[in-house]
Motif scaffolding. Structure first.
Motif: not given
Length: 398
Positions: A159-160, A196-201
């Motif tokens: 979900a995040l 997730i943070a890396q994938r979506h910058d």
């Protein structure tokens, strides 16, 4: 473990209620005299002796002039040492900047890194001033609801991932340890978030103010310590105020991972966001340097108290849902199974004489929740629990 069988801890279990009520601080001053406060996240315990001594020494020198800090306050190096000693994180002192409190830290970072209308992901429920900050600053909050499972509160990573992608989030506000649920995210969970943070910058603003109030066997892992990649996108916010009961000292630190953000911060007018008081630096340094024994006793008391909260609620109100917190001194209690509606704080205040926090200021899903502050003496906690359970039992019926 019952209250009767647990040993009292001097300095923590001998609180004088007249002294507490005479203090002008908001926790005990705002409620009516017959009401017991267990709401705002202040502890009832006296300030650590090491901090008192350090502040007295400073006043006795009669020198409150401008400090000679050409390269920043001593907190920069003190923070780096503490992170290395406690967590093995080689944080750079050169990347630390001082602010008056954590909310100001968050607001400054959002001001520098986002514009009105930008999407910011944030766990819900959450600390009300953080949610209010997003609304006041015109940032679009993207709630990431924590899931209440039989194993405790969890993040739904799928979900995040979907939420930050669909909303085109620029920032994730990560509160770990989490206020109000008390969850301490594991390294594996943090690594999922980092991916997730890396994938979506995403820029990650990591609030770690409750880190030193983590109960064994749980362990706090600074988000920026996960990897060089995580460090480059993380701004870490912390302070000694929660772990040493120094809320009014008005002193916090920010560790900047992103080079560009640090440059932007240093390009601001130097006094635009105020400056910390030398007394705040003295208190924080003393707490970090000489407060270990006091903090060990504190954690003993808080660990006992969190278990007592669980014991009483399970015995008296087994239909309630309340996971023992893995950190913090806050219990997050779900009254939905009792069918009390959306005003449990008002009911507990009216029928139990106890002032708690809770409700929709913590997020839209939090209407039926109570947040109970158990950072008090054994005797006061027993009276708080008596009032709470009496009120909820009366409302819930058989």
């Amino acid at each position: 473990m019952s209250a009767a069988s647990s040993q009292a801890v001097p300095g923590f279990d001998d609180l004088d209620r007249a002294w507490l009520r005479a203090r002008p601080s908001v926790k005990w001053h705002r409620p009516a005299p017959q009401v017991l406060p267990a709401w705002v996240a202040d502890m009832d315990f006296p300030v650590p002796p090491a901090v008192v001594t350090a502040l007295h020494d400073t006043i006795d020198r009669r020198d409150l002039g401008y400090p000679d800090w050409p390269d920043g306050s001593p907190l920069r190096a003190a923070f780096a040492r503490r992170m290395a000693e406690r967590y093995g994180w080689a944080a750079s002192a050169d990347r630390v900047r001082e602010q008056t409190d954590l909310i100001q830290c968050l607001q400054l970072i959002l001001h520098l890194s986002t514009d009105k209308g930008d999407a910011v992901a944030i766990q819900t429920p959450n600390y009300p001033p953080f949610l209010a900050t997003l609304a006041t600053m015109g940032r679009r909050a993207v709630p990431i609801p924590m899931k209440d499972t039989d194993a405790g509160w969890r993040i739904d990573f799928a979900a995040l991932d979907t939420a930050v992608r669909d909303a085109a989030c620029k920032v994730l506000v990560l509160v770990n340890p989490h206020n109000p649920t008390g969850r301490v995210l594991t390294r594996e969970e943090l690594e999922e978030i980092a991916a997730i943070a890396q994938r979506h910058d995403l820029l990650v603003i990591s609030d770690e103010i409750h880190a030193e109030l983590t109960y064994s066997p749980h362990q706090h892992v600074p988000f920026a310590s996960l990897s060089p990649e995580a460090a480059r996108r993380t701004v870490t916010l912390t302070s000694a105020t929660k772990a040493f009961n120094l809320a009014a000292i008005r002193c916090a630190v920010t560790h900047y991972g992103p080079d560009r953000l640090l440059r932007l911060r240093d390009m601001q007018p130097p006094d635009l966001y105020g400056a910390i008081s030398p007394l705040g630096v003295v208190a924080t340094e003393a707490a970090w340097r000489d407060g270990a024994a006091w903090q060990r006793d504190l954690l003993t008391v808080l660990d006992r108290n969190r278990r007592r909260v669980s014991e009483v609620l399970e015995a008296r109100l087994p239909r309630l849902r309340c996971h023992a917190p893995e950190a913090t001194y806050l219990a997050w209690i779900d009254t939905q199974p009792l069918g009390l509606g959306d005003t449990p704080t008002e009911r507990v205040l009216k029928n139990g004489g106890v002032m708690l926090d809770g409700g929709t200021s913590f997020g839209p899903e939090a209407a039926a929740f109570l947040r109970l502050n158990f950072a008090t003496s054994q005797a006061i906690l027993e009276d708080i629990l008596t009032g709470v359970t009496h009120a909820l039992e009366a409302e819930a019926g058989p």
